[in-house]
Design an enzyme around this catalytic site. Structure first.
Site, PDB file in Angstrom:
ATOM      1  N   ARG A 147       0.846  -1.195   0.000  1.00  0.00           N
ATOM      2  CA  ARG A 147       0.000   0.000   0.000  1.00  0.00           C
ATOM      3  C   ARG A 147       0.885   1.249   0.000  1.00  0.00           C
ATOM      4  O   ARG A 147       1.544   1.549   0.991  1.00  0.00           O
ATOM      5  CB  ARG A 147      -0.933   0.026   1.220  1.00  0.00           C
ATOM      6  CG  ARG A 147      -1.794   1.288   1.260  1.00  0.00           C
ATOM      7  CD  ARG A 147      -2.965   1.199   2.219  1.00  0.00           C
ATOM      8  NE  ARG A 147      -2.588   1.226   3.618  1.00  0.00           N
ATOM      9  CZ  ARG A 147      -3.467   1.355   4.626  1.00  0.00           C
ATOM     10  NH1 ARG A 147      -4.769   1.454   4.358  1.00  0.00           N
ATOM     11  NH2 ARG A 147      -3.060   1.352   5.875  1.00  0.00           N
ATOM     12  N   ASP A 152      -3.565   2.968  14.318  1.00  0.00           N
ATOM     13  CA  ASP A 152      -2.762   3.569  13.268  1.00  0.00           C
ATOM     14  C   ASP A 152      -3.314   4.960  12.999  1.00  0.00           C
ATOM     15  O   ASP A 152      -4.123   5.474  13.766  1.00  0.00           O
ATOM     16  CB  ASP A 152      -2.711   2.692  12.021  1.00  0.00           C
ATOM     17  CG  ASP A 152      -4.058   2.560  11.315  1.00  0.00           C
ATOM     18  OD1 ASP A 152      -5.024   3.242  11.706  1.00  0.00           O
ATOM     19  OD2 ASP A 152      -4.139   1.769  10.354  1.00  0.00           O
TER      20      ASP A 152
END
Length: 565
Positions: free
Chosen positions: A178, A464
């Site tokens: 990603r 996160d």
């Protein structure tokens, strides 16, 4: 005779850069095989070809937000109705990737974590350069080194403190990568005098050095594989499709070799899912419910509307009507187009010192994943290897030996999803305790991010940037509109004065939890100031990490520039 500054600088080791490319990050001989002249020229070529389209797309994002602020809600675009109603399908899912029942996510650095993820028993490991990685120069470049070695099968790590060697098992998970979103720059690399587009650096370096390893499959759809984050409109998917086609042409590999799954993690994007898949139809392998960022995006999209206040973060789950509708529409869209519909993140981490609490947490994970499987999802995400056996058991039990549910009809009882379903205001209480938890999580995450860690275990959850963003924007929203908060049966208003008191108390609690020495040595006080400022800003900053990015950018004289003096 002492060397002059110019001759000393010229003698310093540096990266071999093509014309118009300037590397300002620290020179490291371990990074030099990644930052080769050819790789940097490839990245520069992508930036020069697509930077105009990226600038236009970012301006269109800002225009759309101005319309939302003025009262126009997101909607399905009448101009692309023919795409939504057409009977087209994406390229077939490669048989080697038909089973994606459980995927693990984590940052591309540290090295040991990459090895453990590849050995985890999941079907896919998504190596992250985005929300789970603090984009320091060292993290980004070490991540590229780690992935190069992982693709080659040579990645190892020696833990000297434990006397243990980490290496790959005979069977490993399949690798997806990603890159960062379109909005994030890479300030350590200048192209024609301006910061590089972060995602093109992440994609370009990885693709340039690793695409040949996937050619052994000798066919389209066999990689490399990517996850694409933070898109808001199909025009942004069109740029990615152009990047993929340019990369395939440059490498001389078959069109459609690159495949990608798009994270639907913004509210505007849920109204563009068919269009996004259409733009990427030769390169798509599905969509994913990026549910934490989706909650963040709901607040950001409706930031000007006091009738759209979220309840406490813990109450905004998939049971909320707008969240359930988003999931159901994603599944129907993907299956109609012949690709995977991936579920959301299980953020729990094992509770090692409390077996009962750990089992209770696992049971919550099982219930959530059973809900996803029954709704029609083909697979899901886990933040920790300890969750994989439980998740795999749930999905495999539901699928009964099939790799996915792509050919299935929507489960009985699921109604068609409307635009109103997707924006229905969430329900639930707003409390001072919720304000406190947001502050405590937001500050600790930001402190870790500033110190170089983008994936942080807090209170038995893996946090996160997405979950930290929820904490920030929810506090901002409550303060901006003076939300009524429950303080143990007493109603109080969310004000800057209340937040200041909460922040003072929560900073003291954080110091007690982490210890005075760690608190002093860490960046907690700085993080507290940044978080407070962002929660009380007159205008909502688009991204926490974009606002704080310059605090982790470090220019070094050993980069490319001194070599050219």
């Amino acid at each position: 005779m002492a060397a002059t500054a110019s001759t000393a600088a010229a003698a310093a080791p540096c990266y071999d850069t093509p014309e118009g490319v300037d590397v300002r990050g620290r020179y490291d001989p371990a990074f030099a095989p990644v930052l080769t002249r050819g790789a940097l020229a490839f990245v520069a070529g992508l930036q020069r070809e697509f930077r105009g389209a990226v600038r236009h797309a970012m301006e269109r994002r800002r225009e759309a937000q101005r319309r939302y602020d003025a009262g126009e809600p997101p909607r399905f675009d009448p101009a692309t109705r023919v795409v939504r109603e057409g009977e087209w399908r994406c390229a077939p899912v490669p048989p080697a990737f038909a089973d994606r029942t459980v995927e693990i996510t984590g940052p591309a650095e540290p090295r040991k974590m990459v090895i453990n993820a590849l050995n985890s028993g999941a079907k896919v490991f998504m190596a992250d350069f985005e929300d789970a990685l603090s984009p320091t120069w060292e993290n980004l470049m070490n991540g590229q080194v780690n992935l190069r070695d992982a693709v080659a099968g040579t990645i190892t790590f020696r833990d000297a403190a434990r006397g243990r060697e980490y290496r790959l098992n005979d069977q490993t998970t399949k690798l997806f990568v990603r890159p960062r979103g379109w909005h994030l720059p890479e300030a350590h690399i200048l192209i024609d005098g301006e910061p590089a587009i972060g995602c093109l650096v992440d994609f370009g370096l990885y693709f340039f050095h690793n695409h040949a390893a996937f050619r052994a499959g000798q066919g389209a759809g066999l990689g490399p594989f990517f996850y694409l984050p933070k898109m808001e409109h199909s025009r942004e998917a069109r740029i990615w499709n152009g990047v993929f086609e340019r990369a395939e042409q440059t490498a001389g590999i078959e069109r459609g070799s690159i495949r990608a799954t798009v994270l639907v993690e913004t509210l505007p994007a849920v109204f563009q899912m068919d269009e996004i898949l259409y733009e990427l139809r030769d390169h798509s392998v599905g969509l994913n419910c990026g549910r934490w960022d989706y909650i963040f995006s709901y607040v950001k999209t409706f930031r000007a509307h006091p009738d759209r206040l979220l309840p406490d973060r813990a109450l905004v789950g998939m049971g909320q009507h707008f969240m359930r509708s988003y999931s159901h529409l994603l599944i129907r869209t993907c299956h109609r187009r012949g690709v995977h519909a991936m579920g959301g993140m299980a953020a729990q981490i094992p509770i090692k010192d409390d077996a009962a609490a750990n089992e209770a947490a696992l049971e919550l994970v099982r219930k959530d994943k059973l809900r996803e499987a029954r709704a029609g999802h083909d697979g899901t995400w886990a933040a920790h290897p300890g969750l994989i056996p439980a998740i795999r058991e749930v999905f495999e039990g539901h699928l009964g030996g099939r790799p996915n549910q792509i050919g299935d009809d929507a489960p009985a009882g699921q109604e068609a999803v409307t635009a109103e379903d997707l924006i229905q205001p969430p329900r639930g209480a707003r409390t001072v305790d919720g304000l406190r938890l947001n502050a405590r999580v937001g500050v600790q995450y930001l402190a870790a991010w500033l110190a170089g860690s983008g994936s942080v275990p807090l209170y038995n959850l893996m946090e996160d940037a997405a979950t930290a963003e929820i904490s920030r924007v929810q506090n901002w929203q409550w303060l901006r509109h003076g939300a009524a908060l429950d303080a143990g049966g007493v109603e109080v208003r969310a004000t800057p004065e209340l937040l200041a008191r909460v922040m003072e108390e929560e900073m003291a609690r954080i110091q007690a939890e982490v210890g005075p020495k760690r608190f002093r040595q860490g960046r907690y006080a700085e993080a507290g100031r940044i978080f407070s400022r962002q929660c009380t800003a007159p205008e909502l900053d688009d991204f926490l990490t974009l606002d704080a990015y310059n605090l982790i950018v470090v220019y070094h004289p050993g980069g490319a520039s001194p070599c050219k003096l």
